[in-house]
Design a protein around this motif. Sequence first.
Motif, PDB file in Angstrom:
ATOM      1  N   GLN A  23       2.454   8.277   6.581  1.00  0.00           N
ATOM      2  CA  GLN A  23       2.694   7.153   5.684  1.00  0.00           C
ATOM      3  C   GLN A  23       4.182   6.813   5.744  1.00  0.00           C
ATOM      4  O   GLN A  23       5.023   7.586   5.287  1.00  0.00           O
ATOM      5  CB  GLN A  23       2.254   7.499   4.265  1.00  0.00           C
ATOM      6  CG  GLN A  23       0.762   7.748   4.161  1.00  0.00           C
ATOM      7  CD  GLN A  23       0.361   8.243   2.787  1.00  0.00           C
ATOM      8  OE1 GLN A  23       1.110   8.946   2.142  1.00  0.00           O
ATOM      9  NE2 GLN A  23      -0.834   7.880   2.343  1.00  0.00           N
ATOM     10  N   ASP A  31       5.342   0.370   6.728  1.00  0.00           N
ATOM     11  CA  ASP A  31       4.067  -0.280   6.406  1.00  0.00           C
ATOM     12  C   ASP A  31       4.193  -1.238   5.226  1.00  0.00           C
ATOM     13  O   ASP A  31       3.306  -2.070   5.015  1.00  0.00           O
ATOM     14  CB  ASP A  31       3.013   0.778   6.057  1.00  0.00           C
ATOM     15  CG  ASP A  31       2.805   1.768   7.189  1.00  0.00           C
ATOM     16  OD1 ASP A  31       3.007   1.370   8.347  1.00  0.00           O
ATOM     17  OD2 ASP A  31       2.444   2.929   6.911  1.00  0.00           O
ATOM     18  N   VAL A  32       5.263  -1.122   4.450  1.00  0.00           N
ATOM     19  CA  VAL A  32       5.435  -1.938   3.250  1.00  0.00           C
ATOM     20  C   VAL A  32       6.121  -3.240   3.630  1.00  0.00           C
ATOM     21  O   VAL A  32       7.258  -3.248   4.107  1.00  0.00           O
ATOM     22  CB  VAL A  32       6.255  -1.182   2.186  1.00  0.00           C
ATOM     23  CG1 VAL A  32       6.437  -2.046   0.950  1.00  0.00           C
ATOM     24  CG2 VAL A  32       5.572   0.134   1.830  1.00  0.00           C
ATOM     25  N   ARG A  50      11.458  -1.427  -2.975  1.00  0.00           N
ATOM     26  CA  ARG A  50      11.912  -0.540  -1.898  1.00  0.00           C
ATOM     27  C   ARG A  50      13.320  -0.011  -2.204  1.00  0.00           C
ATOM     28  O   ARG A  50      13.618   1.162  -1.995  1.00  0.00           O
ATOM     29  CB  ARG A  50      11.909  -1.268  -0.556  1.00  0.00           C
ATOM     30  CG  ARG A  50      10.533  -1.494   0.054  1.00  0.00           C
ATOM     31  CD  ARG A  50      10.670  -2.322   1.326  1.00  0.00           C
ATOM     32  NE  ARG A  50      11.535  -1.639   2.278  1.00  0.00           N
ATOM     33  CZ  ARG A  50      11.102  -0.967   3.349  1.00  0.00           C
ATOM     34  NH1 ARG A  50       9.811  -0.910   3.604  1.00  0.00           N
ATOM     35  NH2 ARG A  50      11.947  -0.380   4.153  1.00  0.00           N
ATOM     36  N   GLY A  59       0.890  -2.676  -4.651  1.00  0.00           N
ATOM     37  CA  GLY A  59       1.512  -1.712  -3.744  1.00  0.00           C
ATOM     38  C   GLY A  59       2.215  -0.570  -4.445  1.00  0.00           C
ATOM     39  O   GLY A  59       3.023   0.130  -3.818  1.00  0.00           O
ATOM     40  N   THR A  83       1.002   2.390  -5.633  1.00  0.00           N
ATOM     41  CA  THR A  83       0.614   3.679  -5.066  1.00  0.00           C
ATOM     42  C   THR A  83       1.137   3.823  -3.644  1.00  0.00           C
ATOM     43  O   THR A  83       1.587   4.906  -3.242  1.00  0.00           O
ATOM     44  CB  THR A  83      -0.915   3.821  -5.096  1.00  0.00           C
ATOM     45  OG1 THR A  83      -1.380   3.683  -6.436  1.00  0.00           O
ATOM     46  CG2 THR A  83      -1.348   5.159  -4.536  1.00  0.00           C
ATOM     47  N   MET A  84       1.086   2.745  -2.899  1.00  0.00           N
ATOM     48  CA  MET A  84       1.581   2.762  -1.518  1.00  0.00           C
ATOM     49  C   MET A  84       3.057   3.159  -1.464  1.00  0.00           C
ATOM     50  O   MET A  84       3.475   3.953  -0.622  1.00  0.00           O
ATOM     51  CB  MET A  84       1.376   1.376  -0.897  1.00  0.00           C
ATOM     52  CG  MET A  84       1.692   1.272   0.570  1.00  0.00           C
ATOM     53  SD  MET A  84       1.347  -0.399   1.161  1.00  0.00           S
ATOM     54  CE  MET A  84       1.557  -0.181   2.927  1.00  0.00           C
ATOM     55  N   GLU A 113       3.517   7.005  -2.602  1.00  0.00           N
ATOM     56  CA  GLU A 113       3.076   7.976  -1.593  1.00  0.00           C
ATOM     57  C   GLU A 113       4.060   8.110  -0.444  1.00  0.00           C
ATOM     58  O   GLU A 113       4.018   9.097   0.293  1.00  0.00           O
ATOM     59  CB  GLU A 113       1.699   7.567  -1.059  1.00  0.00           C
ATOM     60  CG  GLU A 113       0.569   7.764  -2.066  1.00  0.00           C
ATOM     61  CD  GLU A 113      -0.759   7.244  -1.549  1.00  0.00           C
ATOM     62  OE1 GLU A 113      -0.734   6.443  -0.576  1.00  0.00           O
ATOM     63  OE2 GLU A 113      -1.797   7.614  -2.110  1.00  0.00           O
ATOM     64  N   ARG A 114       4.937   7.123  -0.281  1.00  0.00           N
ATOM     65  CA  ARG A 114       5.920   7.170   0.791  1.00  0.00           C
ATOM     66  C   ARG A 114       7.262   7.742   0.353  1.00  0.00           C
ATOM     67  O   ARG A 114       8.175   7.874   1.174  1.00  0.00           O
ATOM     68  CB  ARG A 114       6.108   5.769   1.397  1.00  0.00           C
ATOM     69  CG  ARG A 114       4.950   5.408   2.331  1.00  0.00           C
ATOM     70  CD  ARG A 114       4.673   3.933   2.426  1.00  0.00           C
ATOM     71  NE  ARG A 114       3.570   3.681   3.359  1.00  0.00           N
ATOM     72  CZ  ARG A 114       2.279   3.871   3.061  1.00  0.00           C
ATOM     73  NH1 ARG A 114       1.934   4.292   1.866  1.00  0.00           N
ATOM     74  NH2 ARG A 114       1.335   3.641   3.974  1.00  0.00           N
ATOM     75  N   ASP A 134      -0.728   8.294 -11.114  1.00  0.00           N
ATOM     76  CA  ASP A 134      -1.257   6.944 -10.923  1.00  0.00           C
ATOM     77  C   ASP A 134      -2.122   6.566 -12.125  1.00  0.00           C
ATOM     78  O   ASP A 134      -2.746   7.424 -12.757  1.00  0.00           O
ATOM     79  CB  ASP A 134      -2.082   6.904  -9.637  1.00  0.00           C
ATOM     80  CG  ASP A 134      -2.241   5.486  -9.103  1.00  0.00           C
ATOM     81  OD1 ASP A 134      -1.656   4.566  -9.705  1.00  0.00           O
ATOM     82  OD2 ASP A 134      -2.934   5.309  -8.086  1.00  0.00           O
TER      83      ASP A 134
END
Length: 518
Positions: free
Chosen positions: A201, A205-206, A213, A235, A237-238, A241-242, A316
């Motif tokens: 991950q 990808d974002v 960010r 986004g 959770t996305m 997770e990163r 989350d």
Amino acid sequence: MTMGRARSVVLIGMEGRVIEVEADIGQTLPAFVLLGLPDAALRESQDRIRSAAKNTGLDLPRRRLTVNLFPASLPKSGSGLDLAILMSAWAADGYMRGTAEVIFLAELGLDGRLRPVNGVLPAVAAAAADGARTVVVSAENAAEAALVPGVEVLSASHVLPMAHHFRTPKAARILRPSEEVVEQRTGGADTTVAPPAEYSQDLADVRGQQEARFALEIAAAGGHHMLLMGAPGAGKTMLAERLPSILPPLDQDESMVATAIASISSGASSVTRLQRCRPFESPHHSATAASILGGGNRIPGPGAATRAHLGVLFLDETPEFHRHVLDSLRQPLETGTITLHRSAGQVTYPARFQLVLAANPCPCGMNVGNGRQCICSVAQRRNYLSRLSGPLLDRIDLQVQVDRPHSAALALADPGESSAAVAHRVQQARHRQQQRLSRYGLGLNSEAPLNLLSHELRLPRRCLRALDASLDRAQLSLRGYVRVLRLAWTVADIALKDHPDQDDIDIAMHLRHAAARH
């Protein structure tokens, strides 16, 4: 009267205590007496030990066998003392020698197999600190035990080869032959640290989400806690997770602590080398306080907060958690430890983690001012977000709004920076913090106390006017005031500045309350 001795280790939380196992064979009717506050699993060892001894061809004597676990006042739990009890009993009967200073850590199967146990790494480390030089474990635990330098690790899959290793001439005439030999290895001789993980991950990808960010980078650089607020699918959770992909890897001491926690928490044979990547825990919103903080009836075990030590604890759908579960995190956020009290005593676990929360603005998630009609009533919105109490939110440094991206923005957006590029800046910022704070025994801006920020690291009055005004108008608590200053120092470190200026203070104040303004 014949006496036999061996040694083992029991864990009280993360602290290992060396146990002296004494066995005495009396001249009375057959019995097996186990002394020293054993728990139910340890009491059951009597039957496991008798069966294992019989299946090696070296039965226990048909007389009264009394086993004392010293110190007798210390509660003892688990099955890791099985092998030590058997070896001391054999030593008392004249079958074994050289067991008095050896640490035995293994569970016995009925057929004599040596089974792995949890917590071998902290147990062996405690034994080494106590002066032990030889440790006996099951074959599955051998790699984990060998992570501790300065010990000789003996391992086998069955008790028979171990009996041959410590046998006396009396036992040699009785024991069955063994095809397996005892494996010997020196602790710390092999490569002990796993290479850094290649995260699947990646921040690349974002697309878009520049403010979120940037906030994620600030959180990683300074070790700050973070709230991501936004509509479903934006986004949140996305991004969370990163976060581990941009954090620096664990150093040697941190790796030992993180691996010891994994050893206590995970499967008994799953630890083979020190972990290098930072842990990431994401419990479901139905989790109880015991599963987050740790719990148990006798000696409480670690929870998700301890498993996230030195890493990230991600909650989350935060408003779906019970409020008392969320508020129970307030104390570990301040102290970095969790102390659990039970009838058998108290246990303290480390819990210095980065907390990342993700929440929708309301139950339906559409109260985001983007033209979509929210179907929630005012009372529903208020009750939903009221689970995030004011004292908890006051401990969250960054409160960021994550807006749902539009199709045009996605089409025009370039691929985001990779995690490797962001991690390089994070590492630079952390290096600057260590150079500045190491003299005070600190490592990150998020650890800086008020007296340090108001004296040695005090900023010019002209930079603090807006911040002081917010404090005077009660828009900020004193805790919030300190956290804005910490954020400002991290923003300056990312920009490679020697100290924050007015712009950095403004950025920090914006990031502190960005979600509340939406």
